[in-house]
Design a protein around this motif. Structure first.
Motif, PDB file in Angstrom:
ATOM      1  N   LYS A 212      -5.655   7.231   1.367  1.00 19.07           N
ATOM      2  CA  LYS A 212      -5.947   6.293   0.282  1.00 19.07           C
ATOM      3  C   LYS A 212      -5.027   5.082   0.386  1.00 19.07           C
ATOM      4  O   LYS A 212      -3.919   5.173   0.896  1.00 19.07           O
ATOM      5  N   GLY A 213      -5.537   3.990  -0.122  1.00 22.55           N
ATOM      6  CA  GLY A 213      -4.740   2.786  -0.253  1.00 22.55           C
ATOM      7  C   GLY A 213      -4.264   2.646  -1.687  1.00 22.55           C
ATOM      8  O   GLY A 213      -4.531   3.493  -2.540  1.00 22.55           O
ATOM      9  N   LEU A 214      -3.581   1.551  -1.942  1.00 26.95           N
ATOM     10  CA  LEU A 214      -2.998   1.303  -3.257  1.00 26.95           C
ATOM     11  C   LEU A 214      -3.334  -0.126  -3.670  1.00 26.95           C
ATOM     12  O   LEU A 214      -3.279  -1.046  -2.846  1.00 26.95           O
ATOM     13  N   ILE A 215      -3.716  -0.290  -4.919  1.00 26.43           N
ATOM     14  CA  ILE A 215      -3.913  -1.613  -5.501  1.00 26.43           C
ATOM     15  C   ILE A 215      -2.956  -1.729  -6.673  1.00 26.43           C
ATOM     16  O   ILE A 215      -2.975  -0.879  -7.570  1.00 26.43           O
ATOM     17  N   ILE A 216      -2.126  -2.755  -6.662  1.00 25.95           N
ATOM     18  CA  ILE A 216      -1.248  -3.028  -7.795  1.00 25.95           C
ATOM     19  C   ILE A 216      -1.765  -4.302  -8.445  1.00 25.95           C
ATOM     20  O   ILE A 216      -1.721  -5.376  -7.848  1.00 25.95           O
ATOM     21  N   TYR A 217      -2.280  -4.158  -9.655  1.00 23.75           N
ATOM     22  CA  TYR A 217      -2.764  -5.293 -10.432  1.00 23.75           C
ATOM     23  C   TYR A 217      -1.703  -5.681 -11.456  1.00 23.75           C
ATOM     24  O   TYR A 217      -1.142  -4.808 -12.131  1.00 23.75           O
ATOM     25  N   VAL A 218      -1.467  -6.965 -11.590  1.00 21.76           N
ATOM     26  CA  VAL A 218      -0.660  -7.469 -12.703  1.00 21.76           C
ATOM     27  C   VAL A 218      -1.490  -8.553 -13.379  1.00 21.76           C
ATOM     28  O   VAL A 218      -1.512  -9.708 -12.956  1.00 21.76           O
ATOM     29  N   ASP A 219      -2.209  -8.152 -14.406  1.00 26.95           N
ATOM     30  CA  ASP A 219      -2.989  -9.089 -15.203  1.00 26.95           C
ATOM     31  C   ASP A 219      -2.025  -9.792 -16.159  1.00 26.95           C
ATOM     32  O   ASP A 219      -1.022  -9.209 -16.570  1.00 26.95           O
TER      33      ASP A 219
ATOM     34  N   THR B 228      17.703  -0.346  -9.043  1.00 23.50           N
ATOM     35  CA  THR B 228      17.977  -1.637  -8.432  1.00 23.50           C
ATOM     36  C   THR B 228      16.664  -2.140  -7.838  1.00 23.50           C
ATOM     37  O   THR B 228      15.687  -1.388  -7.772  1.00 23.50           O
ATOM     38  N   THR B 229      16.658  -3.375  -7.395  1.00 23.00           N
ATOM     39  CA  THR B 229      15.473  -3.890  -6.717  1.00 23.00           C
ATOM     40  C   THR B 229      15.103  -2.973  -5.563  1.00 23.00           C
ATOM     41  O   THR B 229      13.942  -2.605  -5.379  1.00 23.00           O
ATOM     42  N   SER B 230      16.088  -2.580  -4.813  1.00 21.26           N
ATOM     43  CA  SER B 230      15.862  -1.716  -3.653  1.00 21.26           C
ATOM     44  C   SER B 230      15.284  -0.360  -4.061  1.00 21.26           C
ATOM     45  O   SER B 230      14.348   0.135  -3.428  1.00 21.26           O
ATOM     46  N   SER B 231      15.821   0.233  -5.116  1.00 20.49           N
ATOM     47  CA  SER B 231      15.319   1.554  -5.521  1.00 20.49           C
ATOM     48  C   SER B 231      13.902   1.476  -6.090  1.00 20.49           C
ATOM     49  O   SER B 231      13.117   2.423  -5.952  1.00 20.49           O
ATOM     50  N   ILE B 232      13.554   0.349  -6.699  1.00 24.54           N
ATOM     51  CA  ILE B 232      12.179   0.180  -7.184  1.00 24.54           C
ATOM     52  C   ILE B 232      11.218   0.070  -6.000  1.00 24.54           C
ATOM     53  O   ILE B 232      10.165   0.709  -5.990  1.00 24.54           O
ATOM     54  N   ILE B 233      11.592  -0.719  -5.011  1.00 26.49           N
ATOM     55  CA  ILE B 233      10.754  -0.841  -3.810  1.00 26.49           C
ATOM     56  C   ILE B 233      10.625   0.520  -3.133  1.00 26.49           C
ATOM     57  O   ILE B 233       9.533   0.898  -2.677  1.00 26.49           O
ATOM     58  N   GLN B 234      11.698   1.289  -3.090  1.00 24.89           N
ATOM     59  CA  GLN B 234      11.625   2.636  -2.515  1.00 24.89           C
ATOM     60  C   GLN B 234      10.686   3.528  -3.318  1.00 24.89           C
ATOM     61  O   GLN B 234       9.944   4.339  -2.741  1.00 24.89           O
TER      62      GLN B 234
ATOM     63  N   PHE C 137       3.109   4.780  -2.303  1.00 26.94           N
ATOM     64  CA  PHE C 137       2.248   4.329  -1.211  1.00 26.94           C
ATOM     65  C   PHE C 137       2.101   5.424  -0.151  1.00 26.94           C
ATOM     66  O   PHE C 137       0.993   5.748   0.274  1.00 26.94           O
ATOM     67  N   LYS C 138       3.205   6.003   0.286  1.00 25.52           N
ATOM     68  CA  LYS C 138       3.159   7.028   1.337  1.00 25.52           C
ATOM     69  C   LYS C 138       2.402   8.269   0.878  1.00 25.52           C
ATOM     70  O   LYS C 138       1.684   8.890   1.667  1.00 25.52           O
ATOM     71  N   SER C 139       2.547   8.613  -0.382  1.00 30.75           N
ATOM     72  CA  SER C 139       1.815   9.749  -0.923  1.00 30.75           C
ATOM     73  C   SER C 139       0.308   9.492  -0.859  1.00 30.75           C
ATOM     74  O   SER C 139      -0.468  10.370  -0.458  1.00 30.75           O
TER      75      SER C 139
ATOM     76  N   ASP D 261       1.055  -3.122   8.072  1.00 29.58           N
ATOM     77  CA  ASP D 261       0.931  -1.679   8.270  1.00 29.58           C
ATOM     78  C   ASP D 261       0.768  -0.922   6.950  1.00 29.58           C
ATOM     79  O   ASP D 261       0.593   0.298   6.971  1.00 29.58           O
ATOM     80  N   LYS D 262       0.840  -1.637   5.847  1.00 30.10           N
ATOM     81  CA  LYS D 262       0.685  -0.993   4.541  1.00 30.10           C
ATOM     82  C   LYS D 262      -0.677  -1.351   3.964  1.00 30.10           C
ATOM     83  O   LYS D 262      -1.060  -2.504   3.927  1.00 30.10           O
ATOM     84  N   ASP D 263      -1.377  -0.342   3.517  1.00 31.63           N
ATOM     85  CA  ASP D 263      -2.704  -0.534   2.934  1.00 31.63           C
ATOM     86  C   ASP D 263      -2.551  -0.708   1.420  1.00 31.63           C
ATOM     87  O   ASP D 263      -2.867   0.190   0.643  1.00 31.63           O
ATOM     88  N   ILE D 264      -2.012  -1.872   1.042  1.00 30.94           N
ATOM     89  CA  ILE D 264      -1.722  -2.179  -0.358  1.00 30.94           C
ATOM     90  C   ILE D 264      -2.265  -3.569  -0.695  1.00 30.94           C
ATOM     91  O   ILE D 264      -2.046  -4.519   0.041  1.00 30.94           O
ATOM     92  N   PHE D 265      -2.958  -3.648  -1.816  1.00 34.53           N
ATOM     93  CA  PHE D 265      -3.312  -4.931  -2.409  1.00 34.53           C
ATOM     94  C   PHE D 265      -2.334  -5.189  -3.556  1.00 34.53           C
ATOM     95  O   PHE D 265      -2.071  -4.276  -4.349  1.00 34.53           O
ATOM     96  N   PHE D 266      -1.821  -6.394  -3.667  1.00 35.15           N
ATOM     97  CA  PHE D 266      -1.035  -6.823  -4.824  1.00 35.15           C
ATOM     98  C   PHE D 266      -1.755  -8.041  -5.382  1.00 35.15           C
ATOM     99  O   PHE D 266      -1.788  -9.095  -4.750  1.00 35.15           O
ATOM    100  N   ILE D 267      -2.395  -7.881  -6.538  1.00 29.82           N
ATOM    101  CA  ILE D 267      -3.218  -8.941  -7.105  1.00 29.82           C
ATOM    102  C   ILE D 267      -2.733  -9.261  -8.511  1.00 29.82           C
ATOM    103  O   ILE D 267      -2.641  -8.372  -9.366  1.00 29.82           O
ATOM    104  N   THR D 268      -2.417 -10.540  -8.726  1.00 32.58           N
ATOM    105  CA  THR D 268      -1.973 -10.998 -10.035  1.00 32.58           C
ATOM    106  C   THR D 268      -2.966 -12.019 -10.576  1.00 32.58           C
ATOM    107  O   THR D 268      -3.719 -12.633  -9.816  1.00 32.58           O
TER     108      THR D 268
END
Length: 187
Positions: free
Chosen positions: A122-129, A102-108, A114-116, A161-168
């Motif tokens: 470390k931080g996380l970068i999610i790219y969607v080209d 579900t949307t919720s389980s994907i976010i989880q 991220f927590k790992s 509080d989350k060290d995540i980049f989401f770049i599209t």
């Protein structure tokens, strides 16, 4: 971005790319975590993503970097390339959300990754080209559900509080992909 991410490229940072890098990193430090880069075909969006990761992980010095990012052990890049498919399905597969997701389980599942990484400093970068391919699919196939997932993803990532980049990346303005949607769906 997925195919060439580990290759060595000769990247020449343009003044525009320098401005984009500065804007993204400064906005990030102010609490913004989701970014959309728009440009015509062949303007270097994918190469910029490649260079961004190299700089943020201190492997190259194409752009000046803020000391905040130097305190990290690095950033893991998740590289996705848009396709005329469900962004929900692609994220569920990429983040191992299981078969009955579900949307919720994907976010989880994203949160688990991220927590790992955070436990390793470390931080996380999610790219969607080629993000527009997902938007084209969404406009023609269950737009409410597809766009709701994108909204949920952006809300999750935009937590200071989350060290995540989401770049599209897109070839045209976000609204250009909304042709054929109802007014409420476009909004």
């Amino acid at each position: 971005i997925a195919r060439d991410f580990e290759k060595s490229l000769d990247y020449i940072p343009t003044p525009n790319a320098q401005g984009v890098f500065s804007k993204i990193t400064n906005d990030y430090l102010s609490g913004i975590r989701s970014f959309n880069i728009i440009g015509a075909y062949g303007t270097g969006k994918s190469s910029f993503l490649w260079a961004f990761e190299k700089v943020i992980n201190q492997k190259k010095d194409y752009f000046p970097i803020n000391n905040f990012f130097k305190k990290k052990s690095g950033y893991e890049a998740i590289n996705l390339v848009g396709d005329f498919a469900s962004i929900i399905d692609v994220f569920a597969h990429e983040f191992n959300a299981g078969e009955d997701y579900t949307t919720s389980s994907i976010i989880q599942a994203i949160d688990k990754v991220f927590k790992s990484r955070a436990s390793e400093n470390k931080g996380l970068i999610i790219y969607v080209d080629e993000f527009g391919k997902f938007l084209e699919f969404a406009a023609k196939n269950n737009p409410e559900q597809e766009l709701y997932f994108i909204q949920q993803l952006a809300e999750y990532v935009n937590d200071v509080d989350k060290d995540i980049f989401f770049i599209t990346t897109l070839h045209q303005d976000f609204n250009s992909y909304s042709y054929g949607l109802t007014r409420s769906q476009r909004n």
